[in-house]
Design a protein around this motif. Structure first.
Motif, PDB file in Angstrom:
ATOM      1  N   UNK A 149       0.813  -1.210   0.000  1.00  0.00           N
ATOM      2  CA  UNK A 149       0.000   0.000   0.000  1.00  0.00           C
ATOM      3  C   UNK A 149       0.849   1.264   0.000  1.00  0.00           C
ATOM      4  N   UNK A 150       0.197   2.358  -0.315  1.00  0.00           N
ATOM      5  CA  UNK A 150       0.867   3.662  -0.276  1.00  0.00           C
ATOM      6  C   UNK A 150       1.419   3.941   1.123  1.00  0.00           C
ATOM      7  N   UNK A 172      -6.307   4.165  -9.393  1.00  0.00           N
ATOM      8  CA  UNK A 172      -5.841   5.323 -10.158  1.00  0.00           C
ATOM      9  C   UNK A 172      -4.424   5.733  -9.759  1.00  0.00           C
ATOM     10  N   UNK A 173      -4.112   5.659  -8.469  1.00  0.00           N
ATOM     11  CA  UNK A 173      -2.785   6.039  -7.989  1.00  0.00           C
ATOM     12  C   UNK A 173      -1.720   5.087  -8.529  1.00  0.00           C
ATOM     13  N   UNK A 174      -1.970   3.783  -8.403  1.00  0.00           N
ATOM     14  CA  UNK A 174      -1.027   2.778  -8.901  1.00  0.00           C
ATOM     15  C   UNK A 174      -0.935   2.874 -10.422  1.00  0.00           C
ATOM     16  N   UNK A 226      -0.308  -5.324   2.315  1.00  0.00           N
ATOM     17  CA  UNK A 226      -0.399  -5.837   0.943  1.00  0.00           C
ATOM     18  C   UNK A 226      -1.815  -5.675   0.412  1.00  0.00           C
ATOM     19  N   UNK A 227      -2.261  -4.442   0.303  1.00  0.00           N
ATOM     20  CA  UNK A 227      -3.627  -4.171  -0.136  1.00  0.00           C
ATOM     21  C   UNK A 227      -3.722  -2.778  -0.739  1.00  0.00           C
ATOM     22  N   UNK A 228      -4.738  -2.581  -1.569  1.00  0.00           N
ATOM     23  CA  UNK A 228      -5.067  -1.253  -2.082  1.00  0.00           C
ATOM     24  C   UNK A 228      -6.502  -0.869  -1.728  1.00  0.00           C
ATOM     25  N   UNK A 229      -7.152  -1.650  -0.899  1.00  0.00           N
ATOM     26  CA  UNK A 229      -8.521  -1.347  -0.469  1.00  0.00           C
ATOM     27  C   UNK A 229      -8.455  -0.202   0.548  1.00  0.00           C
TER      28      UNK A 229
END
Length: 501
Positions: free
Chosen positions: A180-181, A261-263, A429-432
């Motif tokens: 993640x960010x 969108x960020x990734x 380990x997520x983008x949620x």
């Protein structure tokens, strides 16, 4: 059919006397294990989805939950284990490749634990790092064979660009998108405060993190995601990723579900599209091709950035490393078979590659025999778990080490081996979005700083006990190691003597 009904891996044990139906467990579980039954006014668990991430246990206000391994229901068989049988059931249902996360869990020898460190006694007195200078700073890059000075004392020898590390530890490659960010920010901020480096992985570098460029290793992998001139010039060094310890010989895959969108903007790919890295680089099929890419990158950065090359630890790694050194690389990263990953085919992760300890020792010895050891730095990776592992790696020949699994554990990882699902309950380990915000970089970067600071203190204590006052003096000094419980061939490859000799 009964074959379609797989038993859970874990059992959720709820103390009904302690449970207050607060529903915290159901809100905290991204895997939808816990649910509230309004009719019976109780919490229930769908155990088949439990990955044992410990989130519900940690967050339960009344400590009403426990997670245990599900009772074995198959007849005991040393060959046909429960996991082997279940894997066949899954593949016979799906026809798909089994995916796995994190490092190799198989019970292969851990050579770090079969090596002991020497300590000084009388003839070479120990050093107290609290009262005497102790140098743990290292320089990563190509070193000259000798230094020449002019009559005025001015250095005439041209020094190749170096990466300066206050401590011989860096945070290994974890790509933007796979983590993640907030996790990425925590690594960047910690590296900056510690005076070390972190690696972007193959996912490019978000514009917001360019400010950490002096502490960033930018990676170029086969997919070339997020690679452009500004990116290559943003970091302290460039790393060409040829191989990875968790999956030697194959490429990578970031599921489209993780590409928001960020990734998307960082990797320069469409939102929701799978990011698939091919196994080979499209322009590297020989050492000569690799040399051309190395010098293309040096041209792009005006010869101001060292270029690393990362390979997986395999049986012919020493010969490969020799070629890489002669191709102009400034550092070689060797990643052992216990290295972590966000996702890899389980069969590859558990059966391909060799231990980092053996690969590192053989590479260091090969480069010394060829008289080119100073022409390249060596960085060891693949399950460096503590400060003693760091010291042993340096004694075997490393200039520095990479850590990744240890770093994410410091960020809260509980090793549930389900990174590939993208539902990390600890926000790593997520983008949620609702999961990402669980990881507060203002807090977590300090945990990373604490970890590396503690390791640095321990490294200094160990060096002092050896009577060594600079980490560089330990590099490749295998006289400081002794093996225990190893056979003659293992001792020969490691280049160390048995305890008692």
């Amino acid at each position: 059919m009964s074959l379609d009904l797989l038993t859970p891996s874990f059992e959720v044990i709820r103390d009904e006397n302690k449970c207050i139906q607060c529903k915290v467990c159901s809100r905290q579980c991204a895997n939808l294990v816990h649910r509230y039954d309004e009719e019976d006014n109780i919490m229930k668990a769908d155990e088949i989805h439990c990955v044992n991430c410990h989130r519900c246990v940690a967050m339960c206000p009344t400590k009403a939950l426990k997670i245990r391994k599900y009772p074995l229901e198959f007849r005991e068989n040393a060959n046909w284990t429960e996991s082997a049988i279940k894997e066949i059931y899954i593949q016979s249902q799906t026809g798909g490749v089994l995916l796995a996360s994190m490092g190799n869990p198989q019970p292969f020898p851990i050579y770090w634990d079969k090596m002991l460190l020497n300590a000084s006694q009388v003839t070479n007195p120990s050093i107290d790092p609290l009262r005497e200078p102790m140098e743990t700073k290292v320089m990563i890059g190509r070193k000259p064979q000798k230094l020449e000075y002019g009559k005025n004392g001015k250095l005439l020898t041209k020094i190749a660009p170096q990466v300066e590390l206050e401590i011989p530890i860096m945070f290994s490659a974890m790509s933007y998108g796979s983590i993640s960010r907030n996790a990425h920010e925590s690594l960047a901020r910690a590296a900056s405060e510690l005076g070390i480096c972190y690696n972007t992985g193959e996912g490019g570098l978000n514009k917001d993190f360019y400010k950490y460029g002096n502490n960033t290793i930018v990676q170029l992998a086969s997919g070339r995601f997020g690679v452009h001139k500004e990116y290559l010039n943003a970091g302290a060094a460039i790393e060409i990723k040829i191989g990875q310890g968790a999956k030697p010989g194959i490429g990578g895959h970031l599921p489209g579900a993780k590409v928001d969108e960020d990734v998307s903007a960082t990797r320069m790919i469409p939102v929701g599209s799978d990011a698939i890295s091919p196994a080979p680089h499209h322009d590297i099929y020989s050492i000569e091709d690799l040399r051309q890419l190395i010098f293309s990158l040096k041209e792009t950065t005006a010869y101001k950035k060292p270029v690393f090359v990362k390979i997986a630890a395999v049986h012919n790694a020493a010969a490969i490393a020799s070629g890489i050194a002669r191709a102009g690389a400034d550092a070689i990263v060797i990643d052992g078979f216990r290295g972590g990953t966000g996702a890899a085919p389980a069969r590859i992760r558990d059966n391909v590659g060799i231990p980092i300890e053996l690969a590192l020792a053989s590479i260091d010895q090969r480069l010394r025999e060829e008289g080119i050891r100073n022409e390249v730095s060596l960085i060891a990776a693949g399950s460096i778990r503590n400060s003693a592992d760091v010291v042993k790696a340096i004694a075997l020949g490393a200039d520095a080490v990479y850590i990744a699994s240890a770093a994410v554990i410091a960020l809260g990882c509980h090793m549930c081996h389900s990174c590939s699902t993208g539902k990390c309950n600890w926000g790593i380990a997520t983008q949620i979005p609702e999961l990402v915000k669980r990881l507060n970089p203002d807090i977590m970067y300090k945990r990373l700083v604490n970890l590396i600071t503690a390791w640095n203190h321990e490294i200094q204590e160990i060096l002092g006990g050896m009577g060594i006052n600079a980490i560089d003096s330990l590099r490749g000094n295998r006289l400081m190691l002794r093996g225990i419980g190893l056979n003659e061939k293992e001792l020969e490859i490691l280049g160390i003597k048995h305890a008692g000799e």
